[in-house]
Design a protein around this motif. Structure first.
Motif, PDB file in Angstrom:
ATOM      1  N   TYR A 225       0.856  -1.179   0.000  1.00  0.00           N
ATOM      2  CA  TYR A 225       0.000   0.000   0.000  1.00  0.00           C
ATOM      3  C   TYR A 225       0.898   1.236   0.000  1.00  0.00           C
ATOM      4  O   TYR A 225       1.398   1.653   1.029  1.00  0.00           O
ATOM      5  CB  TYR A 225      -0.893   0.001   1.250  1.00  0.00           C
ATOM      6  CG  TYR A 225      -2.017   1.003   1.221  1.00  0.00           C
ATOM      7  CD1 TYR A 225      -3.250   0.681   0.676  1.00  0.00           C
ATOM      8  CD2 TYR A 225      -1.836   2.282   1.735  1.00  0.00           C
ATOM      9  CE1 TYR A 225      -4.288   1.598   0.645  1.00  0.00           C
ATOM     10  CE2 TYR A 225      -2.867   3.212   1.713  1.00  0.00           C
ATOM     11  CZ  TYR A 225      -4.088   2.869   1.175  1.00  0.00           C
ATOM     12  OH  TYR A 225      -5.107   3.792   1.159  1.00  0.00           O
ATOM     13  N   LYS A 227       2.229   4.944  -2.617  1.00  0.00           N
ATOM     14  CA  LYS A 227       1.734   6.114  -3.326  1.00  0.00           C
ATOM     15  C   LYS A 227       0.954   5.737  -4.577  1.00  0.00           C
ATOM     16  O   LYS A 227       0.040   6.461  -4.992  1.00  0.00           O
ATOM     17  CB  LYS A 227       2.909   7.018  -3.705  1.00  0.00           C
ATOM     18  CG  LYS A 227       3.616   7.632  -2.503  1.00  0.00           C
ATOM     19  CD  LYS A 227       4.749   8.535  -2.942  1.00  0.00           C
ATOM     20  CE  LYS A 227       5.435   9.171  -1.738  1.00  0.00           C
ATOM     21  NZ  LYS A 227       6.563  10.044  -2.146  1.00  0.00           N
ATOM     22  N   LYS A 228       1.319   4.606  -5.186  1.00  0.00           N
ATOM     23  CA  LYS A 228       0.644   4.185  -6.408  1.00  0.00           C
ATOM     24  C   LYS A 228      -0.586   3.325  -6.108  1.00  0.00           C
ATOM     25  O   LYS A 228      -1.310   2.947  -7.023  1.00  0.00           O
ATOM     26  CB  LYS A 228       1.622   3.400  -7.294  1.00  0.00           C
ATOM     27  CG  LYS A 228       2.789   4.248  -7.793  1.00  0.00           C
ATOM     28  CD  LYS A 228       3.691   3.440  -8.716  1.00  0.00           C
ATOM     29  CE  LYS A 228       4.837   4.296  -9.245  1.00  0.00           C
ATOM     30  NZ  LYS A 228       5.729   3.526 -10.140  1.00  0.00           N
ATOM     31  N   ARG A 229      -0.793   3.018  -4.845  1.00  0.00           N
ATOM     32  CA  ARG A 229      -1.944   2.193  -4.471  1.00  0.00           C
ATOM     33  C   ARG A 229      -2.585   2.800  -3.230  1.00  0.00           C
ATOM     34  O   ARG A 229      -2.411   2.296  -2.122  1.00  0.00           O
ATOM     35  CB  ARG A 229      -1.509   0.752  -4.188  1.00  0.00           C
ATOM     36  CG  ARG A 229      -0.896   0.040  -5.381  1.00  0.00           C
ATOM     37  CD  ARG A 229      -0.363  -1.321  -4.976  1.00  0.00           C
ATOM     38  NE  ARG A 229       0.188  -2.052  -6.096  1.00  0.00           N
ATOM     39  CZ  ARG A 229       0.841  -3.217  -5.993  1.00  0.00           C
ATOM     40  NH1 ARG A 229       0.997  -3.762  -4.801  1.00  0.00           N
ATOM     41  NH2 ARG A 229       1.331  -3.817  -7.047  1.00  0.00           N
ATOM     42  N   THR A 230      -3.300   3.846  -3.415  1.00  0.00           N
ATOM     43  CA  THR A 230      -3.879   4.568  -2.276  1.00  0.00           C
ATOM     44  C   THR A 230      -5.377   4.345  -2.136  1.00  0.00           C
ATOM     45  O   THR A 230      -5.974   4.811  -1.165  1.00  0.00           O
ATOM     46  CB  THR A 230      -3.626   6.076  -2.430  1.00  0.00           C
ATOM     47  OG1 THR A 230      -4.191   6.511  -3.681  1.00  0.00           O
ATOM     48  CG2 THR A 230      -2.139   6.384  -2.407  1.00  0.00           C
ATOM     49  N   THR A 231      -5.979   3.645  -3.089  1.00  0.00           N
ATOM     50  CA  THR A 231      -7.439   3.467  -3.043  1.00  0.00           C
ATOM     51  C   THR A 231      -7.843   2.018  -2.770  1.00  0.00           C
ATOM     52  O   THR A 231      -9.000   1.660  -2.957  1.00  0.00           O
ATOM     53  CB  THR A 231      -8.068   3.923  -4.369  1.00  0.00           C
ATOM     54  OG1 THR A 231      -7.513   3.163  -5.452  1.00  0.00           O
ATOM     55  CG2 THR A 231      -7.808   5.400  -4.598  1.00  0.00           C
ATOM     56  N   LEU A 232      -6.879   1.192  -2.341  1.00  0.00           N
ATOM     57  CA  LEU A 232      -7.210  -0.198  -2.067  1.00  0.00           C
ATOM     58  C   LEU A 232      -8.088  -0.304  -0.829  1.00  0.00           C
ATOM     59  O   LEU A 232      -7.862   0.372   0.179  1.00  0.00           O
ATOM     60  CB  LEU A 232      -5.925  -1.013  -1.847  1.00  0.00           C
ATOM     61  CG  LEU A 232      -5.060  -1.271  -3.083  1.00  0.00           C
ATOM     62  CD1 LEU A 232      -3.778  -1.987  -2.687  1.00  0.00           C
ATOM     63  CD2 LEU A 232      -5.824  -2.100  -4.102  1.00  0.00           C
ATOM     64  N   ASP A 233      -9.061  -1.171  -0.920  1.00  0.00           N
ATOM     65  CA  ASP A 233      -9.922  -1.419   0.235  1.00  0.00           C
ATOM     66  C   ASP A 233      -9.131  -2.178   1.296  1.00  0.00           C
ATOM     67  O   ASP A 233      -8.217  -2.965   0.981  1.00  0.00           O
ATOM     68  CB  ASP A 233     -11.142  -2.237  -0.202  1.00  0.00           C
ATOM     69  CG  ASP A 233     -12.104  -2.475   0.949  1.00  0.00           C
ATOM     70  OD1 ASP A 233     -12.811  -1.543   1.342  1.00  0.00           O
ATOM     71  OD2 ASP A 233     -12.119  -3.625   1.448  1.00  0.00           O
ATOM     72  N   THR A 236      -9.004  -5.818   0.835  1.00  0.00           N
ATOM     73  CA  THR A 236      -8.126  -6.224  -0.256  1.00  0.00           C
ATOM     74  C   THR A 236      -6.673  -6.251   0.206  1.00  0.00           C
ATOM     75  O   THR A 236      -5.919  -7.178  -0.098  1.00  0.00           O
ATOM     76  CB  THR A 236      -8.281  -5.259  -1.446  1.00  0.00           C
ATOM     77  OG1 THR A 236      -9.652  -5.220  -1.849  1.00  0.00           O
ATOM     78  CG2 THR A 236      -7.415  -5.708  -2.614  1.00  0.00           C
TER      79      THR A 236
END
Length: 331
Positions: A225, A227-233, A236
Motif C-alpha cells: 500500500y 503512493k501508487k496504491r492509495t485506493t485499495l480497500d 483487499t
C-alpha cells in the motif's frame, strides 16, 4: 554500517595501493587523507570488533523465538566487546562513549526479568552471575508469585524448586541440548509437583521482548500500500498480505508435486497468522513520550560497564561464540 566498515577492511591492500600509486583516481581529498592517515585501518578493525557483536545482537534479539535470556546473553557479549577496545589516545573517547551508551540502555529498563529468565534457562541456570544475585532473583520471583495470588507457603515451595533446579536435582537433571530443544519444550517435560516453577518458567519464556514482527508487518504493508496504491480497500490489502505471507512460509509446499484444491488453499490462507485480532479501543496508558537523553563525559578512571555489577564478564560461558554453543550439551 558493519558492511561498509567490513568492505573497507577487506579492501585494505587495494585501497593502500591505489592511494600510493594512483592517488589521482581518488577525487575526494578527505578520503585520500583518511586512507593515508596513520592508524586508519587499525581503527577500522577495532570498530569492526564492536560492530560485529552489535550486528549479531540485533539479529538475535529480533528472531521469532527470542526470549529474555537471549537478550541478556547478547548484551553481555556486546559489553565484553566494548570493554576490549584498547585504551589508546585516539580511542579513549570512542570507548567511553560506547560504554556510556550501553550503560544508559541498561539503566533504561527493568533488568530483573532478563536476569530471572537467564537463571531459568536450562542451558545456563544462572552461571556467571555474581555473588548476591541469588537473593535478588529469589526475591523477584517471590514478588511475581505473590502478585499472582499465591500465599507465603506457595512462595516457599517455589524457592525450594528453584534451588533444586539450580542444583540439577530430580526432574531438573534432564540434559539440555540447545540445537535440538527450545527452553519452553524442556520446561514442558518437567513434572515436579506442584508445578510452580514450571508455570513461572513458561510464563517468562512466553514473553516476546521485541516488536520486530510488527515492524515487519508494517514494512510488508508499506510495499503493498504505497503512493501508487492509495485506493485499495482494507479487506483487499489484508487478503494480499495474507497471500504474500502464505507464499513466503509455504514455498516448499507450493513447489512440491502435491496439489491442493481451491478450498484447501483458501483454508490455509485464512489460517495464516499474519494478522492477529487487535483491540483498537484499548487505552494506551504507558505512552509517556520519550525522555531526552543528554550525553555526558565519563572520567577515564570511572569507566566501567554497569552490567558488571550483576555478571562476571570473564566467565567462559559468555566468551564462547555462537557456533560452539550450538553444538554444546548442557548436562
Amino acid at each position: 554500517m558493519f558492511e561498509s566498515a567490513d568492505s573497507i577492511w577487506r579492501l585494505k591492500l587495494a585501497l593502500e595501493k591505489v592511494a600510493n600509486e594512483n592517488s589521482n583516481i581518488i577525487t575526494s581529498k578527505s578520503v585520500l587523507k583518511s586512507i593515508n592517515a596513520r592508524g586508519f585501518f587499525h581503527n577500522v578493525n577495532l570498530l569492526l570488533k564492536v560492530l560485529d557483536p552489535l550486528k549479531k545482537t540485533v539479529l538475535s534479539v529480533e528472531a521469532s523465538n527470542t526470549n529474555y535470556a537471549d537478550c541478556f546473553i547478547a548484551l553481555i557479549r556486546l559489553a565484553n566487546a566494548i570493554k576490549q577496545i584498547p585504551v589508546e589516545r585516539d580511542l579513549v573517547g570512542f570507548r567511553n562513549y560506547a560504554i556510556d551508551s550501553i550503560n544508559r540502555r541498561w539503566e533504561s529498563f527493568d533488568n530483573m526479568p532478563f536476569i530471572l529468565t537467564y537463571f531459568l534457562h536450562p542451558g545456563y541456570r544462572g552461571e556467571g552471575l555474581k555473588q548476591g544475585m541469588w537473593t535478588k532473583i529469589s526475591a523477584y520471583a517471590q514478588d511475581i508469585w505473590k502478585n499472582m495470588g499465591y500465599d507465603i507457603n506457595d512462595q516457599e515451595i517455589l524457592i525450594a524448586q528453584m534451588l533444586n533446579f539450580k542444583d540439577k536435582q530430580g526432574t531438573y537433571a534432564v540434559p539440555f541440548v540447545k540445537k535440538c530443544v527450545m527452553p519452553r519444550t524442556w520446561w514442558m517435560s518437567c513434572d515436579d509437583q506442584p508445578p510452580y516453577l514450571k508455570q513461572l518458567a513458561l510464563k517468562m519464556f512466553s514473553v516476546v521482548p521485541h516488536s520486530a514482527s510488527c515492524e515487519r508487518m508494517f514494512s510488508a504493508l508499506g510495499w503493498l500500500y504505497g503512493k501508487k496504491r492509495t485506493t485499495l480497500d482494507i479487506n483487499t490489502v489484508e487478503a494480499m498480505a495474507k497471500i504474500r505471507h502464505f507464499y513466503q512460509n509455504n514455498s516448499k509446499l507450493i513447489s512440491s508435486e502435491k496439489t491442493h484444491t481451491d478450498n484447501e488453499v483458501q483454508k490455509m490462507v485464512n489460517e495464516s497468522f499474519f494478522f492477529d485480532e487487535v483491540d483498537y479501543n484499548e487505552d494506551n496508558n504507558n505512552e509517556d513520550g520519550y525522555e531526552e537523553i543528554f550525553e555526558t563525559q565519563i572520567p577515564n578512571h570511572e569507566v566501567y560497564v554497569l552490567i558488571e555489577d550483576n555478571v562476571d564478564l570473564t566467565n567462559a560461558i559468555f566468551l564462547n561464540n555462537e557456533e560452539e554453543e550450538e553444538d554444546e550439551i548442557y548436562n
